[in-house]
Write a protein that holds these residues in place. Sequence first.
Motif, PDB file in Angstrom:
ATOM      1  N   GLN A 173      -1.431   8.375 -11.808  1.00 51.96           N
ATOM      2  CA  GLN A 173      -2.737   7.959 -12.323  1.00 51.96           C
ATOM      3  C   GLN A 173      -2.701   6.561 -12.950  1.00 51.96           C
ATOM      4  OE1 GLN A 173      -5.640   9.650 -11.883  1.00 51.96           O
ATOM      5  NE2 GLN A 173      -4.375  11.015 -10.638  1.00 51.96           N
ATOM      6  N   GLN A 174      -1.511   6.134 -13.383  1.00 55.00           N
ATOM      7  CA  GLN A 174      -1.384   4.804 -13.990  1.00 55.00           C
ATOM      8  C   GLN A 174      -1.112   3.711 -12.951  1.00 55.00           C
ATOM      9  OE1 GLN A 174       0.119   7.564 -15.948  1.00 55.00           O
ATOM     10  NE2 GLN A 174      -1.906   7.357 -16.840  1.00 55.00           N
ATOM     11  N   LEU A 175      -0.791   4.100 -11.712  1.00 57.95           N
ATOM     12  CA  LEU A 175      -0.535   3.113 -10.661  1.00 57.95           C
ATOM     13  C   LEU A 175      -1.857   2.576 -10.124  1.00 57.95           C
ATOM     14  CD1 LEU A 175       2.442   4.787  -8.763  1.00 57.95           C
ATOM     15  CD2 LEU A 175       2.396   2.393  -9.507  1.00 57.95           C
ATOM     16  N   VAL A 176      -2.073   1.278 -10.300  1.00 57.38           N
ATOM     17  CA  VAL A 176      -3.330   0.668  -9.851  1.00 57.38           C
ATOM     18  C   VAL A 176      -3.126  -0.249  -8.654  1.00 57.38           C
ATOM     19  CG1 VAL A 176      -4.392   0.837 -12.127  1.00 57.38           C
ATOM     20  CG2 VAL A 176      -3.143  -1.261 -11.509  1.00 57.38           C
ATOM     21  N   GLY A 177      -1.864  -0.480  -8.254  1.00 59.26           N
ATOM     22  CA  GLY A 177      -1.594  -1.329  -7.101  1.00 59.26           C
ATOM     23  C   GLY A 177      -0.205  -1.089  -6.556  1.00 59.26           C
ATOM     24  N   ARG A 178      -0.047  -1.272  -5.232  1.00 54.12           N
ATOM     25  CA  ARG A 178       1.250  -1.056  -4.574  1.00 54.12           C
ATOM     26  C   ARG A 178       1.279  -1.904  -3.306  1.00 54.12           C
ATOM     27  NH1 ARG A 178       0.331   2.131   0.602  1.00 54.12           N
ATOM     28  NH2 ARG A 178      -1.845   2.722   0.411  1.00 54.12           N
ATOM     29  N   THR A 179       2.468  -2.053  -2.719  1.00 51.72           N
ATOM     30  CA  THR A 179       2.576  -2.806  -1.475  1.00 51.72           C
ATOM     31  C   THR A 179       2.247  -1.905  -0.287  1.00 51.72           C
ATOM     32  OG1 THR A 179       4.868  -2.300  -0.842  1.00 51.72           O
ATOM     33  CG2 THR A 179       4.550  -4.022  -2.508  1.00 51.72           C
ATOM     34  N   GLY A 180       2.037  -2.526   0.868  1.00 50.99           N
ATOM     35  CA  GLY A 180       1.794  -1.756   2.081  1.00 50.99           C
ATOM     36  C   GLY A 180       3.018  -0.982   2.536  1.00 50.99           C
ATOM     37  N   PHE A 181       4.194  -1.356   1.988  1.00 51.78           N
ATOM     38  CA  PHE A 181       5.433  -0.642   2.327  1.00 51.78           C
ATOM     39  C   PHE A 181       5.675   0.553   1.405  1.00 51.78           C
ATOM     40  CE2 PHE A 181       6.128  -5.078   3.693  1.00 51.78           C
ATOM     41  CZ  PHE A 181       6.286  -4.856   5.055  1.00 51.78           C
ATOM     42  N   CYS A 182       4.857   0.696   0.380  1.00 44.57           N
ATOM     43  CA  CYS A 182       4.961   1.850  -0.528  1.00 44.57           C
ATOM     44  C   CYS A 182       4.259   3.019   0.160  1.00 44.57           C
ATOM     45  CB  CYS A 182       4.314   1.539  -1.874  1.00 44.57           C
ATOM     46  SG  CYS A 182       5.073   0.163  -2.773  1.00 44.57           S
ATOM     47  N   ILE A 183       5.011   3.779   0.962  1.00 45.89           N
ATOM     48  CA  ILE A 183       4.401   4.791   1.842  1.00 45.89           C
ATOM     49  C   ILE A 183       4.660   6.228   1.388  1.00 45.89           C
ATOM     50  CG2 ILE A 183       4.393   3.309   3.870  1.00 45.89           C
ATOM     51  CD1 ILE A 183       7.017   4.691   4.742  1.00 45.89           C
TER      52      ILE A 183
ATOM     53  N   ILE B 109      -0.502  10.673  -2.075  1.00 46.41           N
ATOM     54  CA  ILE B 109      -0.835  10.029  -3.351  1.00 46.41           C
ATOM     55  C   ILE B 109      -1.054   8.537  -3.176  1.00 46.41           C
ATOM     56  CG2 ILE B 109       0.054   9.449  -5.650  1.00 46.41           C
ATOM     57  CD1 ILE B 109       1.428  12.187  -5.681  1.00 46.41           C
ATOM     58  N   VAL B 110      -0.143   7.853  -2.474  1.00 50.90           N
ATOM     59  CA  VAL B 110      -0.243   6.388  -2.393  1.00 50.90           C
ATOM     60  C   VAL B 110      -1.431   5.937  -1.564  1.00 50.90           C
ATOM     61  CG1 VAL B 110       2.215   6.020  -2.789  1.00 50.90           C
ATOM     62  CG2 VAL B 110       1.372   6.195  -0.439  1.00 50.90           C
ATOM     63  N   GLU B 111      -1.942   6.791  -0.695  1.00 49.91           N
ATOM     64  CA  GLU B 111      -3.134   6.422   0.091  1.00 49.91           C
ATOM     65  C   GLU B 111      -4.306   6.057  -0.799  1.00 49.91           C
ATOM     66  OE1 GLU B 111      -3.756   9.772   2.645  1.00 49.91           O
ATOM     67  OE2 GLU B 111      -2.662   8.871   4.329  1.00 49.91           O
ATOM     68  N   ARG B 112      -4.325   6.595  -2.014  1.00 48.46           N
ATOM     69  CA  ARG B 112      -5.442   6.341  -2.937  1.00 48.46           C
ATOM     70  C   ARG B 112      -5.207   5.115  -3.828  1.00 48.46           C
ATOM     71  NH1 ARG B 112      -4.586  12.028  -3.509  1.00 48.46           N
ATOM     72  NH2 ARG B 112      -3.736  11.757  -5.605  1.00 48.46           N
ATOM     73  N   ILE B 113      -4.046   4.489  -3.720  1.00 48.39           N
ATOM     74  CA  ILE B 113      -3.704   3.339  -4.578  1.00 48.39           C
ATOM     75  C   ILE B 113      -3.899   2.051  -3.788  1.00 48.39           C
ATOM     76  CG2 ILE B 113      -1.873   2.257  -5.946  1.00 48.39           C
ATOM     77  CD1 ILE B 113      -0.575   5.102  -6.110  1.00 48.39           C
ATOM     78  N   PRO B 114      -4.669   1.084  -4.316  1.00 44.98           N
ATOM     79  CA  PRO B 114      -4.947  -0.153  -3.579  1.00 44.98           C
ATOM     80  C   PRO B 114      -3.674  -0.904  -3.185  1.00 44.98           C
ATOM     81  CG  PRO B 114      -6.348   0.005  -5.534  1.00 44.98           C
ATOM     82  CD  PRO B 114      -5.346   1.116  -5.633  1.00 44.98           C
ATOM     83  N   LYS B 115      -3.684  -1.481  -1.965  1.00 48.05           N
ATOM     84  CA  LYS B 115      -2.578  -2.321  -1.504  1.00 48.05           C
ATOM     85  C   LYS B 115      -2.777  -3.753  -2.004  1.00 48.05           C
ATOM     86  CE  LYS B 115      -2.083   0.167   2.890  1.00 48.05           C
ATOM     87  NZ  LYS B 115      -2.176   0.017   4.362  1.00 48.05           N
ATOM     88  N   VAL B 116      -1.653  -4.405  -2.315  1.00 48.08           N
ATOM     89  CA  VAL B 116      -1.721  -5.796  -2.812  1.00 48.08           C
ATOM     90  C   VAL B 116      -0.853  -6.720  -1.950  1.00 48.08           C
ATOM     91  CG1 VAL B 116      -2.258  -5.122  -5.180  1.00 48.08           C
ATOM     92  CG2 VAL B 116       0.153  -5.376  -4.497  1.00 48.08           C
ATOM     93  N   GLY B 117      -0.671  -6.349  -0.672  1.00 44.64           N
ATOM     94  CA  GLY B 117       0.158  -7.160   0.215  1.00 44.64           C
ATOM     95  C   GLY B 117       1.489  -6.497   0.462  1.00 44.64           C
ATOM     96  N   GLY B 118       2.495  -7.329   0.826  1.00 42.39           N
ATOM     97  CA  GLY B 118       3.829  -6.814   1.086  1.00 42.39           C
ATOM     98  C   GLY B 118       4.735  -7.027  -0.109  1.00 42.39           C
ATOM     99  N   THR B 119       6.026  -6.797   0.078  1.00 42.27           N
ATOM    100  CA  THR B 119       6.974  -7.025  -1.019  1.00 42.27           C
ATOM    101  C   THR B 119       7.196  -8.519  -1.242  1.00 42.27           C
ATOM    102  OG1 THR B 119       8.794  -6.777   0.555  1.00 42.27           O
ATOM    103  CG2 THR B 119       8.198  -4.839  -0.737  1.00 42.27           C
ATOM    104  N   LYS B 120       6.987  -9.317  -0.177  1.00 38.25           N
ATOM    105  CA  LYS B 120       7.174 -10.768  -0.292  1.00 38.25           C
ATOM    106  C   LYS B 120       5.834 -11.516  -0.260  1.00 38.25           C
ATOM    107  CE  LYS B 120      11.934 -10.759   0.706  1.00 38.25           C
ATOM    108  NZ  LYS B 120      12.132  -9.380   0.302  1.00 38.25           N
ATOM    109  N   ASP B 121       4.948 -11.136   0.665  1.00 44.86           N
ATOM    110  CA  ASP B 121       3.643 -11.815   0.763  1.00 44.86           C
ATOM    111  C   ASP B 121       2.607 -11.088  -0.097  1.00 44.86           C
ATOM    112  OD1 ASP B 121       3.891  -9.650   2.482  1.00 44.86           O
ATOM    113  OD2 ASP B 121       2.377 -10.405   3.867  1.00 44.86           O
ATOM    114  N   VAL B 122       2.683 -11.358  -1.389  1.00 46.96           N
ATOM    115  CA  VAL B 122       1.844 -10.664  -2.376  1.00 46.96           C
ATOM    116  C   VAL B 122       0.517 -11.399  -2.552  1.00 46.96           C
ATOM    117  CG1 VAL B 122       1.730  -9.937  -4.791  1.00 46.96           C
ATOM    118  CG2 VAL B 122       3.908  -9.844  -3.560  1.00 46.96           C
ATOM    119  N   ASN B 123      -0.564 -10.634  -2.662  1.00 45.50           N
ATOM    120  CA  ASN B 123      -1.887 -11.217  -2.918  1.00 45.50           C
ATOM    121  C   ASN B 123      -2.082 -11.353  -4.433  1.00 45.50           C
ATOM    122  OD1 ASN B 123      -4.719 -11.601  -3.336  1.00 45.50           O
ATOM    123  ND2 ASN B 123      -5.102 -10.789  -1.279  1.00 45.50           N
ATOM    124  N   ILE B 124      -1.837 -12.560  -4.931  1.00 44.27           N
ATOM    125  CA  ILE B 124      -1.871 -12.810  -6.376  1.00 44.27           C
ATOM    126  C   ILE B 124      -3.249 -12.497  -6.963  1.00 44.27           C
ATOM    127  CG2 ILE B 124      -1.570 -14.563  -8.180  1.00 44.27           C
ATOM    128  CD1 ILE B 124       1.053 -14.215  -6.830  1.00 44.27           C
TER     129      ILE B 124
END
Length: 268
Positions: free
Chosen positions: A41-51, A56-71
């Motif tokens: 419930q405290q996770l508000v963002g994760r990478t597309g590789f966080c599978i 559970i992770v399907e409901r957490i917004p993606k913020v890019g990859g581990t290297k190409d992060v959307n600041i």
Amino acid sequence: MTNSSHLVDALGHSHTAAHDARIVSLVPSITELLCELGLAQQLVGRTGFCIHPKDIVERIPKVGGTKDVNIEKIRKLAPTHLVVNIDENEKPTVERLAEFVPNIVVTHPLVPTDNLALARLMGGIFGVEGAAERWCTAFELEYATLQALPRAPQRTVLYCIWQDPWMSVSKDTYIAAMLAELGWRVPDLGEARYPRFEWSEGLVGQLDAVLLSTEPYRFTEAHADALEKQLGIPVFLVDGEMMSWYGSRALAGLRYLRELRAMVEGAA
């Protein structure tokens, strides 16, 4: 954690109460661990590789990859904590994020037993010490079971993570440390952490087996069969997540090591 895991409060603020924490995790294996510790419930963002865990992770917004992060996407999520890893995330990106994220949690597990410190670090920061200790107890039991196995002959194995070009792992990686738990070593292929290499009679001559990982390159049984015919030594397909993911999956990874040992010894 071996010498590199720490919490940096970049702005000198007192730490946010656990139930108020807004966490962005840029480390797939730690995203899974945080969920296991009851922090989904405290996770508000994760990478597309966080599978994992998928539901559970399907409901957490993606913020890019581990290297190409959307600041900017992370900025809008207003996290109180950012979880990163020295190997997986790039320092310049983390420094930019530290300009507006109050707490940066830096991790760097190098050997399987570092998972105990990792779980306790997360438990301590986010107020889930009990869940962390329960996980550590399970890990310690599984680790003791692995250590109790009869000693086997030392083997040299080449763990392949990519082809075109062919790439492997050096002895100071987490993967090599997992293999070392079985008394196996990787060949010295130079200074690089993930060295490129060329196949040669000299290299093949020092190997007992080749292991093809299912990630990051998606090696298959067909790859393993073809390479075994080409090299004339045993080649096995191995589960890359079990060998390289720390956090939650490391517990299953210890069990997997026992299966891997039996598989390789059966072909010896």
